[in-house]
Design a protein around this motif. Structure first.
Motif, PDB file in Angstrom:
ATOM      1  N   ALA A   1       0.732  -1.294   0.033  1.00  0.00           N
ATOM      2  CA  ALA A   1      -0.038   0.059   0.155  1.00  0.00           C
ATOM      3  C   ALA A   1       0.788   1.165   0.041  1.00  0.00           C
ATOM      4  O   ALA A   1       0.406   2.185  -0.666  1.00  0.00           O
ATOM      5  N   GLU A   2       2.043   1.221   0.522  1.00  0.00           N
ATOM      6  CA  GLU A   2       2.886   2.285   0.862  1.00  0.00           C
ATOM      7  C   GLU A   2       3.633   2.535  -0.562  1.00  0.00           C
ATOM      8  O   GLU A   2       3.461   3.759  -1.131  1.00  0.00           O
ATOM      9  N   LEU A   3       3.883   1.665  -1.207  1.00  0.00           N
ATOM     10  CA  LEU A   3       4.424   1.975  -2.591  1.00  0.00           C
ATOM     11  C   LEU A   3       3.430   2.481  -3.548  1.00  0.00           C
ATOM     12  O   LEU A   3       3.577   3.410  -4.158  1.00  0.00           O
ATOM     13  N   SER A   4       2.173   1.930  -3.730  1.00  0.00           N
ATOM     14  CA  SER A   4       1.071   2.660  -4.721  1.00  0.00           C
ATOM     15  C   SER A   4       0.734   3.933  -4.408  1.00  0.00           C
ATOM     16  O   SER A   4       0.450   4.601  -5.055  1.00  0.00           O
ATOM     17  N   GLN A   5       0.700   4.067  -2.794  1.00  0.00           N
ATOM     18  CA  GLN A   5       0.437   5.685  -2.427  1.00  0.00           C
ATOM     19  C   GLN A   5       1.627   6.555  -3.004  1.00  0.00           C
ATOM     20  O   GLN A   5       1.284   7.580  -3.378  1.00  0.00           O
ATOM     21  N   SER A   6       2.704   6.135  -2.865  1.00  0.00           N
ATOM     22  CA  SER A   6       3.831   7.019  -3.291  1.00  0.00           C
ATOM     23  C   SER A   6       3.938   7.078  -4.890  1.00  0.00           C
ATOM     24  O   SER A   6       4.023   8.069  -5.366  1.00  0.00           O
ATOM     25  N   LEU A   7       3.602   6.046  -5.730  1.00  0.00           N
ATOM     26  CA  LEU A   7       3.250   6.062  -6.913  1.00  0.00           C
ATOM     27  C   LEU A   7       2.196   6.979  -7.467  1.00  0.00           C
ATOM     28  O   LEU A   7       2.351   7.757  -8.177  1.00  0.00           O
ATOM     29  N   ILE A   8       1.124   7.167  -6.613  1.00  0.00           N
ATOM     30  CA  ILE A   8       0.133   8.001  -6.886  1.00  0.00           C
ATOM     31  C   ILE A   8       0.461   9.429  -6.732  1.00  0.00           C
ATOM     32  O   ILE A   8       0.037  10.453  -7.499  1.00  0.00           O
ATOM     33  N   LEU A   9       1.207   9.646  -5.815  1.00  0.00           N
ATOM     34  CA  LEU A   9       1.825  10.933  -5.370  1.00  0.00           C
ATOM     35  C   LEU A   9       2.568  11.692  -6.114  1.00  0.00           C
ATOM     36  O   LEU A   9       2.689  12.689  -6.561  1.00  0.00           O
ATOM     37  N   ALA A  10       3.484  10.536  -6.906  1.00  0.00           N
ATOM     38  CA  ALA A  10       4.401  11.024  -7.925  1.00  0.00           C
ATOM     39  C   ALA A  10       3.964  10.795  -9.348  1.00  0.00           C
ATOM     40  O   ALA A  10       4.617  10.680 -10.206  1.00  0.00           O
ATOM     41  N   THR A  11       2.705  10.639  -9.741  1.00  0.00           N
ATOM     42  CA  THR A  11       2.046  10.442 -10.869  1.00  0.00           C
ATOM     43  C   THR A  11       2.432  11.542 -11.858  1.00  0.00           C
ATOM     44  O   THR A  11       2.996  11.084 -13.143  1.00  0.00           O
ATOM     45  N   PRO A  12       2.591  12.900 -11.796  1.00  0.00           N
ATOM     46  CA  PRO A  12       2.906  13.843 -12.845  1.00  0.00           C
ATOM     47  C   PRO A  12       4.280  13.630 -13.203  1.00  0.00           C
ATOM     48  O   PRO A  12       4.803  13.288 -14.539  1.00  0.00           O
ATOM     49  N   GLU A  13       5.110  13.352 -12.408  1.00  0.00           N
ATOM     50  CA  GLU A  13       6.525  12.914 -12.468  1.00  0.00           C
ATOM     51  C   GLU A  13       7.009  11.880 -13.357  1.00  0.00           C
ATOM     52  O   GLU A  13       7.717  11.631 -14.238  1.00  0.00           O
ATOM     53  N   LEU A  14       6.407  10.526 -12.901  1.00  0.00           N
ATOM     54  CA  LEU A  14       6.388   9.327 -13.566  1.00  0.00           C
ATOM     55  C   LEU A  14       5.820   9.745 -15.065  1.00  0.00           C
ATOM     56  O   LEU A  14       6.245   9.113 -16.209  1.00  0.00           O
TER      57      LEU A  14
END
Length: 478
Positions: free
Chosen positions: A3-16
């Protein structure tokens, strides 16, 4: 996936999104033919617009990747300015790149990668994350400064920027190693916790000085400004416009985050440094620009001066000060993009011209163009009631509230001196003999110039909502 990694990826969506899109556009450019150059530029603008829209509508607060990356209202506001700077620079570059034969697909891809680095800088909450973002931005900028390989001035600009940039990165890394050595941490929150719980040591202050020196280079503050006039003059004009706009937003945001986050407990130490850099930048920007005859060099010294004014707000170390910095950077971005749209339109049949004297009698050959540049110049000089005046008003007010009276007085005097060279351009346009008409302005330049002129002129009407957003961004640190 945790859950922590998926939360991180959602927060960094514009950068990704920016990272993946940059790679995809690189492939389109490599495997496409000559016509793919325009397509890549158009797609790059769409990608940046998409990342901006996602951030505005779906952006959430939180920390990602074990606290190395943060998303908050300050980060979103400064990223929004950075992305807008990148989008408008790309749009303005289309006509110039075709005319000057450097419409290569690598240019928009490098702009995307540089913007990705800037977004990471703005959200960095750890020394390592800060450095990675900074270097990603810098490496892309070194290349685009020298992208016009057939032009000696452009190659020289890229080389100068690269050599001095490497020096600043070394200083920054040395400072970080000292900070890590004395605190045992690289995360901003952990560094702040250690500093507030113990006596500060001299070695740590040395680390702080080196870190601030590395960051001051990125906003071209005195005494780390030496690259700016040469790079601004030598690089192709759309590249100069990008340099003057987007990277300044990201580097200033990073400077605010480092001082207000990691080093907040030792504020009296960094305040002295910021006050010195602010005074030196304002004075050098005001006096060195007086003798300039090339409009891009003049804008380089102007930007050094404006970074000094923005730092006045940071030196106050208050919520009002940070709000002043945020408002100042927004207004500076608009004024700079408008002015560079005009510089890109300084074109005769034989090619672009950069000498200020070429503006002679512009009011009689193109009165609309001359009028909008006059508004922008008055605003850059800080004449009320235009936007530039309000930018200075907020930072000087914050300095006075923080009892930094000498800093505010020097700032006002530097503004008065700086007004001379802006007024000189206005005088040449309206009262000198006509030199000859420019070719008609491209539609995209007309759009940017018109919008920036309207923003500066009618800022009083939208100042309230802008101030509210800036206040929300500033509250992040208080």
């Amino acid at each position: 996936m945790s859950a922590e990694l998926s939360q991180s990826l959602i927060l960094a969506t514009p950068e990704l999104f920016l990272a993946v899109a940059a790679m995809a556009l690189l492939m389109i450019g490599v495997f496409g033919d000559e016509r793919s150059n325009t397509l890549v530029t158009g797609l790059a603008v769409a990608v940046l617009a998409g990342a901006t829209a996602w951030m505005v509508f779906f952006g959430a607060d939180g920390a990602a990747f074990n606290g190395a990356f943060v998303s908050d209202s300050f980060a979103r506001f400064m990223k929004f300015l950075t992305f807008i700077g990148a989008i408008l620079t790309l749009i303005m570059s289309v006509g110039f790149a075709k005319a000057e034969k450097f419409d290569k697909f690598e240019f928009p891809v490098l702009i995307l990668l540089a913007t990705l680095g800037m977004a990471l800088m703005v959200s960095a909450n750890d020394m390592i994350a800060l450095y990675l973002g900074l270097e990603l931005q810098s490496l892309a900028l070194y290349v685009i400064a020298a992208i016009n390989r057939d032009n000696v001035r452009s190659t020289e600009a890229g080389l100068k920027y690269f050599v001095l940039g490497a020096l600043s990165s070394g200083m920054l890394l040395y400072g970080m190693s000292l900070v890590y050595g004395y605190t045992g941490h690289t995360g901003f929150d952990e560094i702040a916790a250690v500093l507030s719980g113990s006596e500060r040591q001299l070695g740590l202050v040395f680390g702080l000085v080196f870190v601030l020196a590395g960051l001051a280079f990125k906003i071209s503050a005195v005494p780390f400004h030496m690259w700016t006039p040469d790079v601004y003059e030598g690089a192709p004009t759309p590249v100069t416009a990008f340099f003057a706009a987007a990277p300044k937003m990201a580097a200033m945001a990073l400077l605010v985050r480092v001082t207000m986050g990691a080093f907040e407990p030792i504020a009296p130490d960094w305040q002295q440094i910021i006050v010195f850099i602010a005074i030196a930048s304002m004075l050098l920007g005001a006096f060195a620009a007086i003798g300039q005859r090339n409009i891009k060099r003049l804008m380089a010294y102007s930007s050094i001066g404006h970074m000094g004014f923005a730092l006045v707000g940071l030196a106050a170390n208050t919520e009002a000060g940070v709000r002043g910095v945020v408002i100042y950077m927004l207004i500076y971005l608009v004024m700079t993009l408008g002015t560079f749209a005009f510089i890109l339109a300084m074109r005769r049949k034989e090619g672009n011209v950069e000498q200020i004297d070429e503006l002679g009698g512009l009011a009689s050959t193109n009165p609309v163009m001359a009028t909008i540049l006059t508004i922008l110049m008055f605003s850059l000089a800080g004449i009320p009631p235009l936007a530039g005046f309000w930018g200075k008003w907020y930072v000087f007010l914050a300095a006075i509230d923080a009892q930094l009276y000498a800093l505010a007085v020097i700032g006002v005097l530097a503004s008065v001196v700086g007004a001379y060279y802006y007024l000189r351009i206005i005088k040449i346009m309206w009262f000198d003999e006509p030199v000859g008409a420019f070719v008609p302005m491209a539609g995209e330049l007309r759009l940017v110039l018109g919008l920036s002129g309207a923003f500066v002129l009618f800022y009083v009407l939208i100042g309230g909502p802008v101030g509210t957003m800036a206040e929300a961004a500033a509250k992040t640190f208080f």
